[in-house]
Design an enzyme around this catalytic site. Structure first.
Site, short mmCIF file in Angstrom:
data_model
loop_
_atom_site.label_atom_id
_atom_site.label_comp_id
_atom_site.label_asym_id
_atom_site.label_seq_id
_atom_site.Cartn_x
_atom_site.Cartn_y
_atom_site.Cartn_z
N HIS A 234 -3.97 6.75 1.19
CA HIS A 234 -4.23 5.46 0.56
C HIS A 234 -5.66 5.06 0.89
O HIS A 234 -6.10 5.18 2.04
CB HIS A 234 -3.22 4.43 1.09
N CYS B 222 0.81 -1.23 0.00
CA CYS B 222 0.00 0.00 0.00
C CYS B 222 0.84 1.27 0.00
O CYS B 222 0.38 2.32 -0.45
CB CYS B 222 -0.93 0.02 1.20
N ASN C 127 -10.15 -0.85 -2.65
CA ASN C 127 -8.75 -0.63 -2.25
C ASN C 127 -7.86 -1.18 -3.37
O ASN C 127 -7.83 -2.39 -3.60
CB ASN C 127 -8.52 -1.36 -0.92
O1 UT7 Z 1 -4.78 -1.40 2.50
C1 UT7 Z 1 -4.59 -1.78 3.82
C2 UT7 Z 1 -5.12 -3.12 3.97
N1 UT7 Z 1 -6.36 -3.36 4.57
C3 UT7 Z 1 -7.08 -2.57 5.36
O2 UT7 Z 1 -6.82 -1.44 5.63
C4 UT7 Z 1 -8.30 -3.20 5.98
C5 UT7 Z 1 -8.40 -2.90 7.44
N2 UT7 Z 1 -9.53 -3.59 8.07
C6 UT7 Z 1 -10.80 -3.40 7.71
O3 UT7 Z 1 -11.07 -2.61 6.83
C7 UT7 Z 1 -11.88 -4.13 8.45
O4 UT7 Z 1 -11.31 -4.82 9.55
C8 UT7 Z 1 -12.67 -5.12 7.57
C9 UT7 Z 1 -13.53 -4.35 6.58
C10 UT7 Z 1 -11.74 -6.06 6.84
C11 UT7 Z 1 -13.61 -5.96 8.42
O5 UT7 Z 1 -14.45 -5.12 9.18
P1 UT7 Z 1 -14.65 -5.40 10.73
O6 UT7 Z 1 -15.64 -4.41 11.18
O7 UT7 Z 1 -13.30 -5.38 11.38
O8 UT7 Z 1 -15.30 -6.84 10.75
P2 UT7 Z 1 -14.75 -8.20 11.39
O9 UT7 Z 1 -13.58 -8.71 10.63
O10 UT7 Z 1 -14.61 -8.04 12.85
O11 UT7 Z 1 -15.96 -9.15 11.10
C12 UT7 Z 1 -17.26 -8.91 11.68
C13 UT7 Z 1 -18.19 -10.00 11.20
C14 UT7 Z 1 -17.65 -11.41 11.36
O12 UT7 Z 1 -18.72 -12.25 11.73
P3 UT7 Z 1 -18.93 -12.66 13.29
O13 UT7 Z 1 -17.67 -13.39 13.66
O14 UT7 Z 1 -19.12 -11.39 14.03
O15 UT7 Z 1 -20.14 -13.53 13.23
C15 UT7 Z 1 -17.18 -11.78 9.97
O16 UT7 Z 1 -17.22 -13.16 9.73
O17 UT7 Z 1 -18.45 -9.84 9.80
C16 UT7 Z 1 -18.21 -11.09 9.11
N3 UT7 Z 1 -17.73 -10.78 7.76
C17 UT7 Z 1 -18.57 -10.56 6.74
N4 UT7 Z 1 -19.91 -10.58 6.66
C18 UT7 Z 1 -20.44 -10.31 5.46
C19 UT7 Z 1 -16.44 -10.63 7.33
N5 UT7 Z 1 -16.45 -10.32 6.02
C20 UT7 Z 1 -17.73 -10.28 5.63
C21 UT7 Z 1 -18.38 -9.99 4.41
N6 UT7 Z 1 -19.73 -10.03 4.36
N7 UT7 Z 1 -17.68 -9.70 3.29
#
Ligand code: UT7
Length: 330
Positions: A257, A113, A287
């Site tokens: 970014h 990134c 992204n």
């Molecule tokens: O370029 C730099 C690289 N990346 C980043 O900057 C990304 C940084 N992180 C993020 O943007 C966020 O952490 C994410 C968008 C990846 C995830 O959001 P979050 O609010 O941290 O969600 P989470 O990973 O804690 O997941 C919450 C829930 C989980 O279910 P349970 O365990 O609560 O039942 C996941 O399984 O959401 C579920 N989940 C989804 N549900 C529907 C994860 N991905 C998805 C999805 N659709 N695509």
């Protein structure tokens, strides 16, 4: 010492638009989840046959033309990507060949990134030192061929998209253009956001078992990345301002970014700057890793959001972990 400034920018987005609705047909996700957690509404995926080098070439042609130059004027190029056309050689040499450039040096950067900002710092140093007059910096990614588009990969694959951006850096008066670059890394977090394979520590580098286990797909500890990003972005922006004797009130615009809209909003809040001073276009492209800053910069310029004399801060955080900022007097 002379200065170094961005003379022209360009971007390349594949024509195929992939909406959140389309992703719901391939994995267990919802349009609401994606918009609420990331701010992304659609992204672009390339058609088969297009590599990161092709997006880089397309963006570079525009950047070079806008700089008032031709490919023959470019004396050195830097290509930043985590998704090269092939394992080796890197994309830099492919651009040299595809653009019919002379046998100039071509350097590949692998800091994900932050790749474009690392590349820009190389261009800045070479131009300021008088080593080269015109350096091309490219960030381009084809993420779509490296993502698990089934439910198992949904936390990663709803975020990333394909695209390319480029900038030509050339000489300027001292004090105008790129004022400083600030680069950081913390490799103890390398495994929090990575694609493990092909891997030279494995014998062989890639096997059917590794593919069956999905080890060639990118994996991410999303929450962990998020927490570090919202701390490092403001920190490295402040570092840039302090190094130049400036404060937040001097800033005309921050172009971060495009990792996640919530990260961008958290950065604006942490810096206590109005949200409109922190540019975002993630809803259209997702992204695009090394490509996101040059694409965003190109759009800002096109939209007239950057005027001569403005103080512009580019900032990035991502896999490595690496983070960086570039401060520019436009
Ligand atoms: O370029 C730099 C690289 N990346 C980043 O900057 C990304 C940084 N992180 C993020 O943007 C966020 O952490 C994410 C968008 C990846 C995830 O959001 P979050 O609010 O941290 O969600 P989470 O990973 O804690 O997941 C919450 C829930 C989980 O279910 P349970 O365990 O609560 O039942 C996941 O399984 O959401 C579920 N989940 C989804 N549900 C529907 C994860 N991905 C998805 C999805 N659709 N695509």
């Amino acid at each position: 010492m002379r200065g170094a400034r961005i003379l022209g920018t360009g971007r390349a987005l594949p024509p195929r638009v992939v909406t959140n609705a389309e992703l719901t047909t391939r994995m267990d996700t919802t349009e609401e989840w994606i918009v609420q957690r990331t701010g992304i509404r659609e992204r672009r995926f390339v058609d088969p046959g297009t590599g990161a080098s092709d997006l880089g070439v397309q963006a570079s042609r525009v950047a070079i033309e806008r700089a008032g130059l031709t490919p023959k004027d470019i004396q050195f190029l830097v290509f930043a990507t985590l998704s090269p056309d092939m394992f080796f050689p890197g994309c830099g040499v492919l651009v040299q060949e595809k653009m019919g450039m002379d046998t100039i040096g071509a350097l590949d950067v692998r800091t994900q990134c932050t790749g474009f900002l690392y590349g820009l710092s190389v261009a800045e140093a070479y131009v300021k030192a008088g080593f080269y007059d015109y350096v091309l910096v490219i960030g381009a990614e084809v993420q779509s061929t490296g993502m698990d588009l089934s439910t198992a990969g949904r936390d990663v694959s709803v975020i990333f998209g394909d695209g390319g951006g480029a900038a030509v850096v050339g000489p300027s008066d001292p004090g105008r253009g790129i004022l400083s670059s600030h680069l950081h890394s913390e490799g103890k977090y390398a495994r929090e956001l990575m694609a493990e394979a092909p891997a030279s520590i494995e014998h062989p580098r890639i096997s059917k078992e590794m593919i069956d286990a999905g080890r060639h797909y990118g994996t991410m500890n999303g929450r962990y990345v998020f927490t570090h990003a919202v701390r490092r972005f403001p920190e490295v922006i402040r570092e840039a301002l302090e190094a130049n004797g400036m404060t937040l009130s001097d800033l005309s615009i921050v172009i971060p970014h495009q990792a996640n809209l919530r990260i961008t909003q958290a950065v604006a809040k942490a810096l206590e700057v109005p949200p409109e001073k922190v540019f975002s276009n993630i809803e259209k492209y997702g992204n695009t890793t090394a490509a996101s800053i040059p694409i965003a910069l190109d759009e800002c310029i096109e939209e007239g959001r950057i005027r001569e004399g403005d103080i512009v801060c580019l900032a990035a955080f991502g896999s490595g972990f690496t983070w960086a900022s570039t401060l520019i007097r436009w």
